[in-house]
Design a protein around this motif. Sequence first.
Motif, PDB file in Angstrom:
ATOM      1  N   THR A  86      25.350  17.429 -34.228  1.00 27.00           N
ATOM      2  CA  THR A  86      24.850  17.637 -35.489  1.00 27.00           C
ATOM      3  C   THR A  86      24.475  18.937 -35.596  1.00 27.00           C
ATOM      4  OG1 THR A  86      22.752  17.006 -34.708  1.00 27.00           O
ATOM      5  CG2 THR A  86      23.894  15.344 -35.704  1.00 27.00           C
ATOM      6  N   THR A  87      24.249  19.702 -34.518  1.00 25.24           N
ATOM      7  CA  THR A  87      23.819  21.066 -34.428  1.00 25.24           C
ATOM      8  C   THR A  87      25.099  21.778 -34.630  1.00 25.24           C
ATOM      9  OG1 THR A  87      22.004  20.708 -32.846  1.00 25.24           O
ATOM     10  CG2 THR A  87      22.678  22.971 -33.356  1.00 25.24           C
ATOM     11  N   ALA A  88      26.188  21.328 -34.056  1.00 21.76           N
ATOM     12  CA  ALA A  88      27.386  22.040 -34.270  1.00 21.76           C
ATOM     13  C   ALA A  88      27.955  22.002 -35.664  1.00 21.76           C
ATOM     14  CB  ALA A  88      28.403  21.524 -33.096  1.00 21.76           C
ATOM     15  N   LEU A 115      42.245  24.547 -27.516  1.00 21.44           N
ATOM     16  CA  LEU A 115      41.874  23.615 -28.856  1.00 21.44           C
ATOM     17  C   LEU A 115      40.238  23.731 -28.863  1.00 21.44           C
ATOM     18  CD1 LEU A 115      43.834  20.537 -28.698  1.00 21.44           C
ATOM     19  CD2 LEU A 115      44.092  22.523 -30.470  1.00 21.44           C
ATOM     20  N   ALA A 116      39.720  24.506 -27.882  1.00 17.73           N
ATOM     21  CA  ALA A 116      37.978  24.463 -28.262  1.00 17.73           C
ATOM     22  C   ALA A 116      37.903  25.960 -27.567  1.00 17.73           C
ATOM     23  CB  ALA A 116      37.291  23.559 -26.890  1.00 17.73           C
ATOM     24  N   ASP A 117      36.908  26.712 -28.659  1.00 20.15           N
ATOM     25  CA  ASP A 117      36.239  28.068 -28.583  1.00 20.15           C
ATOM     26  C   ASP A 117      35.434  28.031 -27.311  1.00 20.15           C
ATOM     27  OD1 ASP A 117      37.814  28.665 -30.551  1.00 20.15           O
ATOM     28  OD2 ASP A 117      36.286  28.118 -32.119  1.00 20.15           O
ATOM     29  N   ALA A 118      34.728  27.121 -26.981  1.00 21.17           N
ATOM     30  CA  ALA A 118      33.467  26.922 -25.960  1.00 21.17           C
ATOM     31  C   ALA A 118      33.342  25.755 -25.480  1.00 21.17           C
ATOM     32  CB  ALA A 118      32.076  27.460 -26.652  1.00 21.17           C
ATOM     33  N   MET A 119      32.613  25.692 -24.150  1.00 18.23           N
ATOM     34  CA  MET A 119      32.247  24.441 -23.660  1.00 18.23           C
ATOM     35  C   MET A 119      30.791  24.261 -23.191  1.00 18.23           C
ATOM     36  SD  MET A 119      35.463  24.755 -20.554  1.00 18.23           S
ATOM     37  CE  MET A 119      34.799  26.358 -20.029  1.00 18.23           C
ATOM     38  N   ILE A 120      30.559  22.915 -23.520  1.00 19.95           N
ATOM     39  CA  ILE A 120      29.155  22.542 -22.852  1.00 19.95           C
ATOM     40  C   ILE A 120      29.184  21.497 -21.878  1.00 19.95           C
ATOM     41  CG2 ILE A 120      26.749  21.497 -23.573  1.00 19.95           C
ATOM     42  CD1 ILE A 120      27.229  22.792 -26.246  1.00 19.95           C
ATOM     43  N   ARG A 139      36.434  31.406 -22.026  1.00 18.68           N
ATOM     44  CA  ARG A 139      35.506  30.907 -23.008  1.00 18.68           C
ATOM     45  C   ARG A 139      34.176  30.745 -22.801  1.00 18.68           C
ATOM     46  NH1 ARG A 139      39.761  29.577 -26.028  1.00 18.68           N
ATOM     47  NH2 ARG A 139      41.713  29.050 -25.092  1.00 18.68           N
ATOM     48  N   PRO A 140      33.420  30.952 -23.659  1.00 18.80           N
ATOM     49  CA  PRO A 140      31.768  30.779 -23.388  1.00 18.80           C
ATOM     50  C   PRO A 140      31.472  29.349 -23.095  1.00 18.80           C
ATOM     51  CG  PRO A 140      32.228  32.019 -25.440  1.00 18.80           C
ATOM     52  CD  PRO A 140      33.600  31.517 -24.844  1.00 18.80           C
ATOM     53  N   SER A 141      30.640  29.202 -22.426  1.00 17.62           N
ATOM     54  CA  SER A 141      30.031  28.078 -21.751  1.00 17.62           C
ATOM     55  C   SER A 141      28.640  27.855 -21.514  1.00 17.62           C
ATOM     56  CB  SER A 141      30.968  27.648 -20.282  1.00 17.62           C
ATOM     57  OG  SER A 141      30.355  28.448 -19.459  1.00 17.62           O
ATOM     58  N   VAL A 142      28.023  26.913 -21.708  1.00 15.54           N
ATOM     59  CA  VAL A 142      26.544  26.546 -21.333  1.00 15.54           C
ATOM     60  C   VAL A 142      26.617  25.302 -20.545  1.00 15.54           C
ATOM     61  CG1 VAL A 142      24.585  25.996 -22.799  1.00 15.54           C
ATOM     62  CG2 VAL A 142      25.900  27.621 -23.582  1.00 15.54           C
ATOM     63  N   LEU A 143      25.586  25.241 -19.869  1.00 15.50           N
ATOM     64  CA  LEU A 143      25.275  24.064 -19.044  1.00 15.50           C
ATOM     65  C   LEU A 143      23.960  23.052 -19.526  1.00 15.50           C
ATOM     66  CD1 LEU A 143      27.658  25.571 -17.077  1.00 15.50           C
ATOM     67  CD2 LEU A 143      26.089  24.606 -15.051  1.00 15.50           C
ATOM     68  N   ILE A 144      23.996  22.142 -19.647  1.00 14.95           N
ATOM     69  CA  ILE A 144      23.008  21.248 -19.786  1.00 14.95           C
ATOM     70  C   ILE A 144      22.199  20.671 -18.693  1.00 14.95           C
ATOM     71  CG2 ILE A 144      21.540  19.122 -21.164  1.00 14.95           C
ATOM     72  CD1 ILE A 144      23.451  19.785 -23.338  1.00 14.95           C
ATOM     73  N   GLY A 145      21.667  21.384 -17.790  1.00 13.65           N
ATOM     74  CA  GLY A 145      21.407  21.061 -16.323  1.00 13.65           C
ATOM     75  C   GLY A 145      21.304  22.367 -15.671  1.00 13.65           C
ATOM     76  N   GLU A 303      23.201  26.422 -29.795  1.00 15.71           N
ATOM     77  CA  GLU A 303      22.204  27.530 -30.287  1.00 15.71           C
ATOM     78  C   GLU A 303      22.724  28.767 -29.216  1.00 15.71           C
ATOM     79  OE1 GLU A 303      21.307  28.302 -32.974  1.00 15.71           O
ATOM     80  OE2 GLU A 303      20.439  26.220 -33.754  1.00 15.71           O
ATOM     81  N   LEU A 304      22.756  28.321 -28.102  1.00 16.17           N
ATOM     82  CA  LEU A 304      23.186  29.371 -26.965  1.00 16.17           C
ATOM     83  C   LEU A 304      24.812  29.662 -27.031  1.00 16.17           C
ATOM     84  CD1 LEU A 304      21.026  28.193 -23.982  1.00 16.17           C
ATOM     85  CD2 LEU A 304      21.088  30.298 -25.249  1.00 16.17           C
ATOM     86  N   VAL A 305      25.521  28.405 -27.314  1.00 14.20           N
ATOM     87  CA  VAL A 305      26.900  28.843 -27.416  1.00 14.20           C
ATOM     88  C   VAL A 305      27.273  29.429 -28.461  1.00 14.20           C
ATOM     89  CG1 VAL A 305      29.042  27.429 -28.223  1.00 14.20           C
ATOM     90  CG2 VAL A 305      27.739  26.693 -26.157  1.00 14.20           C
ATOM     91  N   MET A 306      26.721  29.404 -29.707  1.00  9.68           N
ATOM     92  CA  MET A 306      26.896  30.104 -30.805  1.00  9.68           C
ATOM     93  C   MET A 306      26.576  31.628 -30.840  1.00  9.68           C
ATOM     94  SD  MET A 306      28.408  28.015 -32.831  1.00  9.68           S
ATOM     95  CE  MET A 306      28.772  29.032 -33.792  1.00  9.68           C
ATOM     96  N   ALA A 307      25.449  31.628 -29.924  1.00  6.14           N
ATOM     97  CA  ALA A 307      25.008  33.192 -29.701  1.00  6.14           C
ATOM     98  C   ALA A 307      26.192  33.902 -28.874  1.00  6.14           C
ATOM     99  CB  ALA A 307      23.875  33.308 -29.320  1.00  6.14           C
ATOM    100  N   LYS A 308      26.697  33.287 -27.816  1.00  8.48           N
ATOM    101  CA  LYS A 308      27.802  33.815 -27.113  1.00  8.48           C
ATOM    102  C   LYS A 308      29.075  33.899 -27.927  1.00  8.48           C
ATOM    103  CE  LYS A 308      26.861  31.892 -22.512  1.00  8.48           C
ATOM    104  NZ  LYS A 308      27.401  32.985 -21.650  1.00  8.48           N
ATOM    105  N   LEU A 309      29.485  32.950 -28.690  1.00  6.23           N
ATOM    106  CA  LEU A 309      30.671  33.308 -29.632  1.00  6.23           C
ATOM    107  C   LEU A 309      30.445  34.384 -30.478  1.00  6.23           C
ATOM    108  CD1 LEU A 309      31.446  29.545 -30.542  1.00  6.23           C
ATOM    109  CD2 LEU A 309      32.701  31.050 -28.997  1.00  6.23           C
ATOM    110  N   GLY A 310      29.222  34.518 -31.088  1.00  7.35           N
ATOM    111  CA  GLY A 310      29.077  35.718 -32.082  1.00  7.35           C
ATOM    112  C   GLY A 310      28.975  37.029 -31.534  1.00  7.35           C
TER     113      GLY A 310
END
Length: 350
Positions: A86-88, A115-120, A139-145, A303-310
């Motif tokens: 939903t946030t994406a 096919l993906a700009d970033a990874m979570i 590619r930017p990435s964020v870990l939940i953990g 939000e962290l991914v979008m900041a990285k992509l920006g």
Amino acid sequence: MVTLAEVARHAGVSASTVSYVLSGKRTISAPTRERVERSIQQLGYHPNAGARALASSRSDIIALMMPLRTDMYVPVMMEIAMAVATTAREHGRDVLLLTDQEGPEAVRRVIGSGLADAMILMDVELEDARLPLVHESPRPSVLIGLPADTDGLTCVDLDFVATGRLCVDHLAALGHQELAVIGEAAAVYERHTGFAERTINGVRERVAELGLRMLHRPCEGSFESMAGALARIFDERPGTTGIIVQNESAVGPLLSLLRQQGRAVPEDISVVAICPDQVATQTSVALTSVAIPAHEMGRRAVELVMAKLGAAGTGAGRARAAAPRETVVRLLSPRLTGRASTGQAPRLVR
């Protein structure tokens, strides 16, 4: 499904002109652009992810790696995934959900496919085999953990060390000196999954500081496994009066078994759970609990991914691409809510 060629015919232009309007790679006159955009709207044309990737070198897709395992509580993981999705969408991005337990191979596939700009990444282990590829990926990435080494990584998580300590503090303040932790399935600890390891470390640290005693017993979550774990706890430490449970599937069996054994909650045994609020409040006794902020973790990860992509799209961001990546760790503070399952420790009869 409407094709790019159909849009071109409708607008009276070439297919390449439609492509240039979509990608912005060439200057198109205002009247032609307006005519193409009008045709796109009237026909309901939506370029697919592959076409967008080829046209603009971006897909507007975020890959979410969420291995689904039988020893993990799936509702919490799905709540995180829904928050990510939903946030994406609020940022105009779609989510590619990868649920297989492929480890590094899934990361390689995302990096290689384009096919993906970033990874979570979810279900993060202390020594996660995916991390070397994450470090190497452009590619930017964020870990939940939280892995053991966060250097150069961006992570968001509940502060599980503080969570363990908070649970101990709550029980200690009520006079409990003999504690037990009913944990996740044994396989979760064998994989050194970050959240489980960090919670028990926090409990052990605080127990040692306060001079208390504790046992830790993993549990599969079934009635039978819970019965075995509880029997071991009271056989080895019959004076146990406080239980911390970090296994949503074990909550129901635990309360049922305590009731069958004639142990009243909280008069004889106090119980603190680390679980979603809906689990804590829908049991036979409303549980004192530390909530799992699943929605907040998913939202912050995007939000962290979008900041990285920006940042990556700016000149300064491209200039920093070859530089060592900064370390960003966002730990959410635990919140304990007192309910009916905890009370003063019973006095020992001598």
